[in-house]
Design a protein around this motif. Sequence first.
Motif, PDB file in Angstrom:
ATOM      1  N   VAL A  77       5.774  10.288  -0.013  1.00 57.23           N
ATOM      2  CA  VAL A  77       5.387   8.941  -0.423  1.00 57.23           C
ATOM      3  C   VAL A  77       5.747   7.987   0.705  1.00 57.23           C
ATOM      4  O   VAL A  77       6.916   7.869   1.093  1.00 57.23           O
ATOM      5  CB  VAL A  77       6.076   8.507  -1.737  1.00 57.23           C
ATOM      6  N   LEU A  78       4.717   7.325   1.235  1.00 57.02           N
ATOM      7  CA  LEU A  78       4.887   6.348   2.295  1.00 57.02           C
ATOM      8  C   LEU A  78       4.396   4.997   1.778  1.00 57.02           C
ATOM      9  O   LEU A  78       3.501   4.930   0.943  1.00 57.02           O
ATOM     10  CB  LEU A  78       4.058   6.741   3.535  1.00 57.02           C
ATOM     11  N   GLN A  79       4.985   3.917   2.321  1.00 56.07           N
ATOM     12  CA  GLN A  79       4.610   2.595   1.817  1.00 56.07           C
ATOM     13  C   GLN A  79       4.682   1.560   2.931  1.00 56.07           C
ATOM     14  O   GLN A  79       5.568   1.609   3.776  1.00 56.07           O
ATOM     15  CB  GLN A  79       5.563   2.207   0.687  1.00 56.07           C
ATOM     16  N   THR A  80       3.747   0.626   2.894  1.00 52.14           N
ATOM     17  CA  THR A  80       3.732  -0.492   3.829  1.00 52.14           C
ATOM     18  C   THR A  80       3.293  -1.743   3.065  1.00 52.14           C
ATOM     19  O   THR A  80       2.690  -1.642   1.999  1.00 52.14           O
ATOM     20  CB  THR A  80       2.811  -0.217   5.037  1.00 52.14           C
ATOM     21  N   THR A  81       3.599  -2.904   3.624  1.00 50.55           N
ATOM     22  CA  THR A  81       3.247  -4.162   2.964  1.00 50.55           C
ATOM     23  C   THR A  81       2.597  -5.103   3.957  1.00 50.55           C
ATOM     24  O   THR A  81       3.070  -5.272   5.085  1.00 50.55           O
ATOM     25  CB  THR A  81       4.519  -4.821   2.379  1.00 50.55           C
ATOM     26  N   PHE A  82       1.508  -5.717   3.524  1.00 48.06           N
ATOM     27  CA  PHE A  82       0.812  -6.735   4.299  1.00 48.06           C
ATOM     28  C   PHE A  82       0.997  -8.078   3.593  1.00 48.06           C
ATOM     29  O   PHE A  82       0.723  -8.196   2.401  1.00 48.06           O
ATOM     30  CB  PHE A  82      -0.683  -6.428   4.413  1.00 48.06           C
ATOM     31  N   THR A  83       1.480  -9.082   4.331  1.00 46.58           N
ATOM     32  CA  THR A  83       1.598 -10.432   3.794  1.00 46.58           C
ATOM     33  C   THR A  83       0.250 -11.120   3.943  1.00 46.58           C
ATOM     34  O   THR A  83      -0.356 -11.092   5.012  1.00 46.58           O
ATOM     35  CB  THR A  83       2.683 -11.227   4.534  1.00 46.58           C
ATOM     36  N   ILE A 126       0.854  -1.184   0.000  1.00 51.63           N
ATOM     37  CA  ILE A 126       0.000   0.000   0.000  1.00 51.63           C
ATOM     38  C   ILE A 126       0.892   1.236   0.000  1.00 51.63           C
ATOM     39  O   ILE A 126       1.752   1.401   0.869  1.00 51.63           O
ATOM     40  CB  ILE A 126      -0.950   0.001   1.206  1.00 51.63           C
ATOM     41  N   THR A 127       0.670   2.073  -1.003  1.00 51.68           N
ATOM     42  CA  THR A 127       1.461   3.291  -1.154  1.00 51.68           C
ATOM     43  C   THR A 127       0.554   4.500  -0.956  1.00 51.68           C
ATOM     44  O   THR A 127      -0.547   4.556  -1.499  1.00 51.68           O
ATOM     45  CB  THR A 127       2.101   3.347  -2.555  1.00 51.68           C
ATOM     46  N   PHE A 128       1.015   5.439  -0.164  1.00 52.56           N
ATOM     47  CA  PHE A 128       0.329   6.700   0.099  1.00 52.56           C
ATOM     48  C   PHE A 128       1.157   7.791  -0.578  1.00 52.56           C
ATOM     49  O   PHE A 128       2.225   8.146  -0.092  1.00 52.56           O
ATOM     50  CB  PHE A 128       0.227   6.961   1.603  1.00 52.56           C
ATOM     51  N   ASP A 129       0.687   8.284  -1.703  1.00 52.30           N
ATOM     52  CA  ASP A 129       1.428   9.272  -2.494  1.00 52.30           C
ATOM     53  C   ASP A 129       0.715  10.620  -2.376  1.00 52.30           C
ATOM     54  O   ASP A 129      -0.304  10.854  -3.007  1.00 52.30           O
ATOM     55  CB  ASP A 129       1.503   8.813  -3.945  1.00 52.30           C
ATOM     56  N   TYR A 130       1.279  11.484  -1.551  1.00 50.73           N
ATOM     57  CA  TYR A 130       0.704  12.795  -1.251  1.00 50.73           C
ATOM     58  C   TYR A 130       1.340  13.853  -2.141  1.00 50.73           C
ATOM     59  O   TYR A 130       2.565  13.924  -2.251  1.00 50.73           O
ATOM     60  CB  TYR A 130       0.946  13.128   0.223  1.00 50.73           C
ATOM     61  N   GLN A 131       0.497  14.672  -2.753  1.00 57.38           N
ATOM     62  CA  GLN A 131       0.949  15.825  -3.541  1.00 57.38           C
ATOM     63  C   GLN A 131       0.258  17.057  -2.965  1.00 57.38           C
ATOM     64  O   GLN A 131      -0.967  17.067  -2.843  1.00 57.38           O
ATOM     65  CB  GLN A 131       0.558  15.664  -5.011  1.00 57.38           C
TER      66      GLN A 131
END
Length: 181
Positions: free
Chosen positions: A173-179, A136-141
């Motif tokens: 830009v923040l990112q996290t991953t869920f397995t 999941i990527t949170f791309d803030y502008q």
Amino acid sequence: MTKQWDIIDALRHTRHDWLNVIQLIKGNLALGRYDRIEQIIDEVTAQSLNESKLSMISAPTVATFLLTYNWQCTEMKIDVDVIGDIKPLSAHEDMLYRTCQTLINQMAESSSSSSENHLLVTFLFTNNEYNNECQITFDYQGTLQMKKEEWQPIVKKLVPEVNVLEWNEHECVLQTTFTIN
């Protein structure tokens, strides 16, 4: 942003959104801007497909939060993109909701009211023989009024880990991953 939406509220907001789209189409039709009408229809179609995909992740609190966010918040606009072969995230729903709510609300609170602020939340499902993941990527502008150092304590409290990929005056830009099991 924790309001529980009842059916009447949801229908009222949805009807308002669709009336806005119709007004855009009518205005462009009156101006003879047929290429813009086609673009509006393509954008609305893509948005509807992504909203449909979001509702299939089996995390209703997350889907509701993201789908209704623009109805409540004026500091920034959220769009959602869902890519790949969707797998249920129900086992991670609480963590995913807490992560989305924390990051998005903090971004909204930190957004400058003097600029247009936009957040694209992308769910990227990857599936192979070794593992299934949702990145999941949170791309803030826009313009955040917080420094990167002020975000570190917020990000460090979240599970799973959230990584800061990009940070400057007008982009985060923040990112996290869920397995996925």
